[in-house]
Structure formats: structure tokens, C-alpha cells
Scaffold this motif. Structure first.
Motif, PDB file in Angstrom:
ATOM      1  N   ALA A   1      70.269 -31.972  45.661  1.00 39.27           N
ATOM      2  CA  ALA A   1      69.884 -32.283  44.279  1.00 39.27           C
ATOM      3  C   ALA A   1      70.002 -31.063  43.381  1.00 39.27           C
ATOM      4  CB  ALA A   1      68.452 -32.809  44.239  1.00 39.27           C
ATOM      5  N   MET A   2      70.510 -31.319  42.191  1.00 42.76           N
ATOM      6  CA  MET A   2      70.604 -30.272  41.175  1.00 42.76           C
ATOM      7  C   MET A   2      70.216 -30.875  39.825  1.00 42.76           C
ATOM      8  SD  MET A   2      73.820 -27.921  42.063  1.00 42.76           S
ATOM      9  CE  MET A   2      74.928 -28.877  41.083  1.00 42.76           C
ATOM     10  N   ARG A   3      69.681 -30.024  38.971  1.00 37.48           N
ATOM     11  CA  ARG A   3      69.436 -30.479  37.603  1.00 37.48           C
ATOM     12  C   ARG A   3      70.558 -29.919  36.735  1.00 37.48           C
ATOM     13  NH1 ARG A   3      63.729 -30.656  36.916  1.00 37.48           N
ATOM     14  NH2 ARG A   3      64.177 -32.416  38.270  1.00 37.48           N
ATOM     15  N   ARG A   4      71.290 -30.832  36.116  1.00 39.06           N
ATOM     16  CA  ARG A   4      72.399 -30.415  35.259  1.00 39.06           C
ATOM     17  C   ARG A   4      71.825 -30.004  33.905  1.00 39.06           C
ATOM     18  NH1 ARG A   4      77.394 -33.377  36.643  1.00 39.06           N
ATOM     19  NH2 ARG A   4      77.184 -31.732  38.208  1.00 39.06           N
ATOM     20  N   LEU A   5      72.174 -28.785  33.492  1.00 37.79           N
ATOM     21  CA  LEU A   5      71.685 -28.242  32.219  1.00 37.79           C
ATOM     22  C   LEU A   5      72.866 -28.000  31.303  1.00 37.79           C
ATOM     23  CD1 LEU A   5      69.289 -25.545  33.768  1.00 37.79           C
ATOM     24  CD2 LEU A   5      68.669 -27.827  32.972  1.00 37.79           C
ATOM     25  N   ASP A   6      72.658 -28.244  30.011  1.00 36.44           N
ATOM     26  CA  ASP A   6      73.749 -27.962  29.080  1.00 36.44           C
ATOM     27  C   ASP A   6      73.765 -26.472  28.744  1.00 36.44           C
ATOM     28  OD1 ASP A   6      71.866 -27.458  27.108  1.00 36.44           O
ATOM     29  OD2 ASP A   6      72.167 -29.351  26.054  1.00 36.44           O
TER      30      ASP A   6
ATOM     31  N   ALA B   1      68.013 -29.983  30.051  1.00 34.63           N
ATOM     32  CA  ALA B   1      68.384 -30.866  31.155  1.00 34.63           C
ATOM     33  C   ALA B   1      69.161 -32.071  30.651  1.00 34.63           C
ATOM     34  CB  ALA B   1      67.124 -31.320  31.897  1.00 34.63           C
ATOM     35  N   GLU B   2      70.228 -32.399  31.389  1.00 31.43           N
ATOM     36  CA  GLU B   2      71.079 -33.545  31.021  1.00 31.43           C
ATOM     37  C   GLU B   2      71.059 -34.646  32.068  1.00 31.43           C
ATOM     38  OE1 GLU B   2      74.917 -31.609  30.521  1.00 31.43           O
ATOM     39  OE2 GLU B   2      74.810 -32.180  28.390  1.00 31.43           O
ATOM     40  N   ALA B   3      70.943 -34.252  33.336  1.00 26.44           N
ATOM     41  CA  ALA B   3      70.997 -35.260  34.397  1.00 26.44           C
ATOM     42  C   ALA B   3      70.407 -34.703  35.684  1.00 26.44           C
ATOM     43  CB  ALA B   3      72.438 -35.698  34.649  1.00 26.44           C
ATOM     44  N   GLU B   4      69.917 -35.633  36.529  1.00 26.53           N
ATOM     45  CA  GLU B   4      69.511 -35.316  37.891  1.00 26.53           C
ATOM     46  C   GLU B   4      70.724 -35.675  38.742  1.00 26.53           C
ATOM     47  OE1 GLU B   4      66.754 -33.904  38.284  1.00 26.53           O
ATOM     48  OE2 GLU B   4      65.672 -34.520  40.070  1.00 26.53           O
ATOM     49  N   VAL B   5      71.361 -34.687  39.311  1.00 21.32           N
ATOM     50  CA  VAL B   5      72.591 -34.935  40.062  1.00 21.32           C
ATOM     51  C   VAL B   5      72.270 -34.880  41.548  1.00 21.32           C
ATOM     52  CG1 VAL B   5      74.975 -34.241  40.442  1.00 21.32           C
ATOM     53  CG2 VAL B   5      73.907 -33.886  38.197  1.00 21.32           C
ATOM     54  N   ILE B   6      72.541 -35.984  42.227  1.00 23.81           N
ATOM     55  CA  ILE B   6      72.201 -36.080  43.643  1.00 23.81           C
ATOM     56  C   ILE B   6      73.476 -36.194  44.457  1.00 23.81           C
ATOM     57  CG2 ILE B   6      70.974 -37.437  45.375  1.00 23.81           C
ATOM     58  CD1 ILE B   6      69.027 -38.209  43.114  1.00 23.81           C
ATOM     59  N   GLY B   7      73.686 -35.246  45.316  1.00 18.36           N
ATOM     60  CA  GLY B   7      74.847 -35.270  46.193  1.00 18.36           C
ATOM     61  C   GLY B   7      74.500 -35.973  47.488  1.00 18.36           C
ATOM     62  N   ILE B   8      75.401 -36.818  47.950  1.00 18.70           N
ATOM     63  CA  ILE B   8      75.174 -37.515  49.206  1.00 18.70           C
ATOM     64  C   ILE B   8      76.046 -36.860  50.256  1.00 18.70           C
ATOM     65  CG2 ILE B   8      75.281 -39.740  50.393  1.00 18.70           C
ATOM     66  CD1 ILE B   8      75.154 -41.023  47.551  1.00 18.70           C
ATOM     67  N   GLY B   9      75.407 -36.251  51.219  1.00 16.48           N
ATOM     68  CA  GLY B   9      76.157 -35.619  52.304  1.00 16.48           C
ATOM     69  C   GLY B   9      76.573 -34.195  52.007  1.00 16.48           C
ATOM     70  N   GLU B  10      76.631 -33.816  50.752  1.00 13.91           N
ATOM     71  CA  GLU B  10      76.948 -32.412  50.433  1.00 13.91           C
ATOM     72  C   GLU B  10      76.401 -32.022  49.071  1.00 13.91           C
ATOM     73  OE1 GLU B  10      81.200 -31.918  50.414  1.00 13.91           O
ATOM     74  OE2 GLU B  10      81.378 -32.814  48.419  1.00 13.91           O
TER      75      GLU B  10
END
Lengths: 436, 436
Positions: B353-358, B363-372
């Protein structure tokens, strides 16, 4: 309070101790007082409330001791001064407590606990008594409504994961008092003897290579009487597999998602077709008293209730308060006292309580005497029991006594008490003044 | 869990142990698994959630041991069979846990905890992890909204009496993480170092022959900096008496009933007229984030928040779940798994998980990676921290770290996150698949 924890004394608001300090300094701390614990109204516009937590209150008072470690904390953080610490070191409640027996129903103004002692000794119990009774009674009140809705079908408490880990134990206890058959919480089994039950979760099915593998593993280990969870993938296929694996002796299936009414009907039909006519259907999935009532006509054999039970079904606290109603005056006589502020007025004076019953034994009113016992109309039932005398617990009530008391008290209420809708208390509260 | 309680192991649902038994028998218990703890949605249609309880989780895992007394209970009540008891006797979590640092905000699907270990060791922690995080996060989320509404004015947590006595301690801790200045709960002071505060109650005034006597007693004992409760009888008269007794150096007055906006204005005016221009006004009486917001224009210096804080302001539980998302297959490789049932679908696979920042750091989005791990767009912030490695706690975060993390994370959110109304999460959750 968890077992092994030797003191409950700091489960207390800071101001109880600063009030103690100021009153010790003024001398007023030693005035004989009467505090009363009651609810001004039934939260959530319920028809009745259920008293739960009395047994826990008695344990907590016994453990309310300021040991060297509690004193050290209070000294270090300068919460109170040295004379107050000296008082607390020797603290032991030496007064008397009367109250409603656990499981009893209550109404606005019912004197659920009456605590008599010096201001000092009764005041500092306030926070702890309210914490226990507000929490446990909120859960028991919701539980009682669910039991009414479920009629004869058993309810299992399974909300531990949705509330604080120790509140979960108290919730299981409160639900049991209100008529729940069992709980998922193991600590409630150990601490209070509540029967515990449980079978399996979706993770168990997902762990195995196939649903069949999971069912075989469960039935082999736990026996054919176990309950299989049938909604991980396709319900129809799962039910077929379940009966193939366990045979028609399969104890039960559990449904935890979807349209429970429709699904219960389909599953019952399928089970019957497969010859599994005695296999029970348990439903779970965010049930509350309204959902349970809506399932009355569905072929369901038991309800597992989680979130809404432990959160009081929308009313997580009972809103009880603890008020000084009488204190010693300069001349040594008791003076009734009450706060006058808008919307928060209290009725001063020591209370007595009876439930007025008509000739058929149906409850008609909560009769509260101020300063003396109200007259008994013949069938009236005294509500207050002696819990603590001179600091010693005299109540011997068990959890089963509380369960029986609850069942009898609800049975005594008029039919309107079992309505789930918001409304007035099932019976009115009537005050009888000693100046009548 | 209260200090002095040596084991948290039975704060667990019965079925965790029967699943353990069946999987030990089938052999599947030893498969390496990944469990994920997350919220499918933000309960109460809040704009963000707040993670609280991580520190308590780490303590609870350390204390999750089956001592002879726990084993004796399980044997006596026949919850599980002897091979399972033997496993439990030696139980110690040896896996790894990654998770969101305490105080961080979360959104639907955020992988708040990722627990890696055998099915056996990870499965049986389910109930306890959920109890702690569901409770503490619900309280912290409500608290954070109150802090936003209060702007720079301090909030005091004083809800102990309206929740289970041990949940009260955890609530005070969670509120502190979310920015509350202090608590009334003494045990939270001792156990977690949360600053404690308190002055007096109506009973203290009623105890004395006159309000003046009570004020004199309090000021003499606690000093002129104390806060006097001025609404037991008549507020105007009480304020006059208070300043007569303490002088213009009086620390504060507390209002606990009535129309707080109007009353605060009147009291401020009166205090100023009496020269008590630095005397603070604290208001209490059933405040929640909406009432606090409504008091923004009133001359109030601090808020005491009780019931609505400890009950999550209408949302007493965070609705988090704990799901198996990956497990070892026959060939030793990890297989993503997910339940398919309607409305309860999960996303399989280990998450990052990462928080995408402009470019301005919003904060712009909660980015969730599946498997990586998802690609970092430049300003993105990693959300997962290592909490437990090979069974050993490696996190050293303090309560002050959690408080700082929370403040920074909220500051990073777009302005719409601070809206009190129901609505969508402040930022969307975006999944990035490793098959992209």
C-alpha cells in the motif's frame, strides 16, 4: 476487569479523587450520603431496560483497593495531595448497597443501585459502577429484544471481534443473562461458565484445495454433528457436498451472506430432498432484532448474533447516572438534595421500589417511594435486594439466578413491552412521596 | 488487556480453536498463509478512518500464551482434542506482521495488518486482533472528527462512565492518538501516560450546605487555577460567587447543561465584567463533533467529550475483517484465495500500500498493489511498516509517534476529508495488479 488484575481503583475519573481531596480538606467528606444510580429515560426509546452487571459490580468493589503501585502513580503525577493518598491507602468501602437483582427489568427513574456511606467512600466508586452497569445493561437490553424476536429459537452470541476484547467477555455474560443460549467467547466460558460454541469460518474452507477437502477435514475431526459453513462459493453445491460428506446426520449448516430468508428456504428444501431432515440451519450475517423478526417465517433453527449485540443494537450505552440524593446536614440529619439544572433535574431523597402487578400478575407500574417503602397493593413485588452490608457482599445470586429473574420479569410485562418499535416505556413510573 | 493479566489467549472465539483442531488433523494447519485485516468500507460513511490499537495488538500477541490454566479450561470443557491442546501448549506466534503505523488514516481496502505464518498460528489470532482494532479505530475515527471540529481548542476525553471499564482505558488512549489533549481516566494515565485532568461534579456542590461552601472548599484545596462547575443551581449567581471566591485568577468554569451557545456567551460577558478575563469556559454535556462545530462561534475555551467519543459517535465498531488472502498449495507455491459470496467478496493475494500524493503533497489515492509493491509516482508514501519479524516485535513506535503520525496524515488529506457530513471516502482506493 480481567482476572489476575488485583485492583480496579484507577478505573476511575480523575475528578472523583480531586473532589475527595477538597472534601477531605473541608471536612464534608465524612458526611453520610446516599447516592443513587438510575436512568432518566430508556435510551433508544425502548419499552424496558435490563439490569446487567451487578455481579461484576460486586467483584469490582471488592477489588477497589489502592495498593502501593496505585498510590505511587497518584503521587508521582500529583493527582492528589498527601492527606488524600493517606486516606486512599486505607480505603475500603464500608457502606451498604441495595439494588435491583441482575436480570431484572428497569424503567425511567428505577433506583437500580442505592449506595449508602460517607461521601468519600461512595463518591469515588461512581465511574466504575457506571462503566459496568451502562455497558452491560445496554448489551442485555438489546439481547432481550433479540430473544423476544427469536421466540423459541436459540441465539448464539458471537460479537467478540466487534468490540473491545474485555468488553466482549462482559457482553457474552450480559447476553446470557438475557436468554442467549451460548457464546463464541472462550474467556466468558472460563470466567463465568457461559456455554461456548463454534464451528468454522470461510478461511478454513479457503485453506483447503477444495470445499470438499475442508468439509471432510471438519467432519472427520469434529464429527457429523458439526455445522458446516456453506456459502464460501456456491451454496447449492456446498449443501450437496456437505450431505455427501457427512450423510443425513449432518448437524447443521451455516449461512453467513446473501438474502437469508430466500436462501434458508432453498437450503431447507434441498436438505430435505437429500434426506437431511434433521440438519439445522443457522444464520448469521449482521443480524439484529429486526432481522431476526423478519426471519420468523423462514425455516431457520438458530441465530448467530454479532455486531449488533455487542454494540447494543444502536444503543451502546444505557445512559445511567449516579447522583447524590441525600446527605448529612450540620445537625446530623439527612437532607434530600437534587440538581436543579434544566433537563437534568434529579429527584432527591432515598428511594424504594416496587413493581405494581394487577390481579393476573401483569405489571402495571414502577412505583418508587421517596423516603419510605410504598404501600403494597397486594400483588406488588419488592424490587430492591440487599447487595452489600457494612462493606461485605451479602448477595449470593448466580448467573443462572439472573437468567431466571430476567425470564420471569419479562414474562410479567404487558404484551406491548415486546414491541420492537420505538415508543413509551411499557409501564409508567409513579413516585410516592412520604409526605402523602 | 489489563496489566497483570498474563494471558490473552482465551479472548478468542471458540471456532478458531475447532478450526485449528480440524486443520491439524488434515495437515493443512501447517500451510504458510497470509491473512489480511482491512475494512470493506468506512462505517458511518465517514471520509476517512483512523488506525488505532496497533500498540495494544503487539502487547496482546506477546501475551497470547496457553498456560496450564488455559489448557485446563479447554480440556475440561472439551473445546478441542488432546493433539490440539499439545499444539497450543507450545504456541507462540513465529510469523511476520506488516501493517499501518498507529495514527495513520485508512480507506476501504487498506491492508491495515498483513499477518504471515502458518494457518494454525495466524488463524487463532483473528478474534483478538479484530477486537482491538475494531474498537480502538472506531473511537479514534470519531475523535479525529471532533478534533477537526474543535479546531485549535483542546478536547478532554471524559467518557469512561459510558463504556466498559477496560474499553474506557483503550478509548482514552485512542482519543489521545487522534489529538485529544487529556483524559479523565486515571488508568489510561498509568498504563499509557496519557495526561489526566478533572475538577468536580454536581455531587460535590450538593454535598456542601451552600454552593459558596463548595467553591471555597475546592479553591482552598485545589487552588485558584481550578475549574468550578457553575450550573448546579443558577448559573449567573454561581459565576458571581465563583469569582468572589477565587478572584479574577479563577482558572475556569464548566457548563454541563442547557443551551451551551447562549450560556457560554452570557457567562463570558459576565466573567469579563467581573474582571475574570482569563478564566476559561469549558463545556461538556453530550457533545459530539456536530455540537462542537455548532459551538465554533461561541466563546468556549475547551470541550469535554464523553458518551459520543467512547461509542464512536454513532459508529461503535470499525467493521474490520480478517481474511485469508493467500495460502500454500500442494506444490509449496502461494495461491491467492478469496471468498466469492455476494456482498462479501474479498480481493485475494498479498497486498502492498502507498498513498499517492500530488506535487503539493496532497493525498490523491490509496494505491494497493496485489502481489507486489506499486510503482512510486515520485511523491508517493509507503504505508506499510514492519511490526513483527519472526515472532519478535520490531516496531518501536510510541504513543507520541502515533499522535504525530495522525496529525501529519490528516494534514495531507484534501480539505473535503474534514467534512462532517456522510459521503464518499476522501480519496479513492485504486488496485494495481501484478499482472498489469
Amino acid at each position: 476487569m480481567a482476572p489476575g488484575t488485583a485492583s480496579t481503583a484507577l478505573l476511575t475519573d480523575h475528578y472523583e479523587l480531586t473532589m475527595l481531596q477538597a472534601s477531605l480538606a473541608s471536612g464534608a467528606a465524612h458526611r453520610r450520603c446516599v447516592f443513587e444510580l438510575f436512568a432518566r429515560r430508556l435510551t433508544g426509546d425502548r419499552r424496558y431496560g435490563v439490569v446487567a452487571g451487578i455481579g461484576r459490580v460486586l467483584d469490582a468493589i471488592r477489588d477497589f483497593r489502592f495498593r502501593p503501585e496505585e498510590i505511587a502513580f497518584l503521587r508521582e503525577t500529583q493527582v492528589v495531595d498527601e492527606p488524600t493518598l493517606e486516606y486512599l491507602e486505607g480505603y475500603r468501602f464500608t457502606g451498604s448497597i441495595w439494588g435491583y437483582p441482575e436480570g431484572e427489568v428497569y424503567f425511567p427513574g428505577s433506583p437500580i443501585l442505592i449506595v449508602e456511606g460517607t461521601f468519600a467512600e461512595a463518591c469515588i466508586l461512581e465511574t466504575l459502577l457506571l462503566s459496568i452497569l451502562n455497558h452491560d445493561s445496554a448489551v442485555a437490553t438489546a439481547a432481550s429484544r433479540m430473544i423476544n424476536a427469536a421466540e423459541e429459537r436459540p441465539c448464539i452470541e458471537m460479537g467478540s471481534r466487534r468490540t473491545h476484547e474485555d468488553a466482549a467477555v462482559a457482553s457474552a455474560r450480559a447476553a446470557y443473562i438475557a436468554g442467549f443460549a451460548s457464546t463464541s467467547n472462550l474467556e466468558a466460558g472460563r470466567r463465568y461458565g457461559v456455554p461456548t460454541r463454534g464451528t468454522s469460518a470461510h478461511s478454513f474452507t479457503l485453506l483447503h484445495d477444495t470445499e470438499r477437502d475442508a468439509f471432510v477435514a471438519q467432519v472427520d475431526s469434529l464429527g457429523k454433528g458439526t455445522t458446516l459453513l456453506v456459502d464460501t462459493y456456491d451454496v447449492r453445491e456446498a449443501v450437496r457436498t456437505a450431505v455427501e460428506v457427512a450423510g443425513p446426520e449432518l448437524g447443521g449448516v451455516r449461512l453467513d451472506s446473501g438474502d437469508l430468508v430466500a436462501q434458508a428456504r432453498e437450503v431447507r428444501e434441498q436438505l430435505d430432498e437429500l434426506g437431511a431432515t434433521t440438519t439445522r440451519i443457522t444464520v448469521t450475517s449482521d443480524l439484529d432484532e429486526f432481522a431476526i423478526a423478519a426471519l420468523a417465517a423462514a425455516p431457520v433453527d438458530g441465530y448467530g448474533v454479532g455486531t449488533s449485540l455487542v454494540t447494543g443494537s444502536g444503543v451502546p450505552t444505557a445512559g445511567m447516572v449516579y447522583k447524590l440524593v441525600s446527605r448529612e446536614g450540620d445537625d446530623g440529619a439527612q437532607v434530600s438534595v437534587a440538581k436543579k439544572a434544566l433537563n437534568k433535574a434529579s429527584v432527591g431523597g432515598r428511594k424504594y421500589a416496587m413493581r405494581r402487578l394487577d390481579e393476573r400478575g401483569v405489571a402495571e407500574a414502577e412505583v418508587i417511594g421517596i423516603g419510605e417503602q410504598p404501600d403494597n397493593d397486594g400483588n406488588d413485588r419488592n424490587l430492591l435486594v440487599e447487595l452489600v452490608r457494612g462493606g461485605e457482599v451479602v448477595s449470593t445470586a448466580t448467573l443462572d439466578d439472573a437468567r431466571a429473574r430476567h425470564e420471569a420479569s419479562v414474562a410479567e410485562l404487558p404484551a406491548r413491552a415486546r414491541r420492537l418499535s420505538r415508543g413509551e416505556p411499557a409501564i409508567p413510573t409513579v413516585y410516592e412521596d412520604d409526605e402523602k
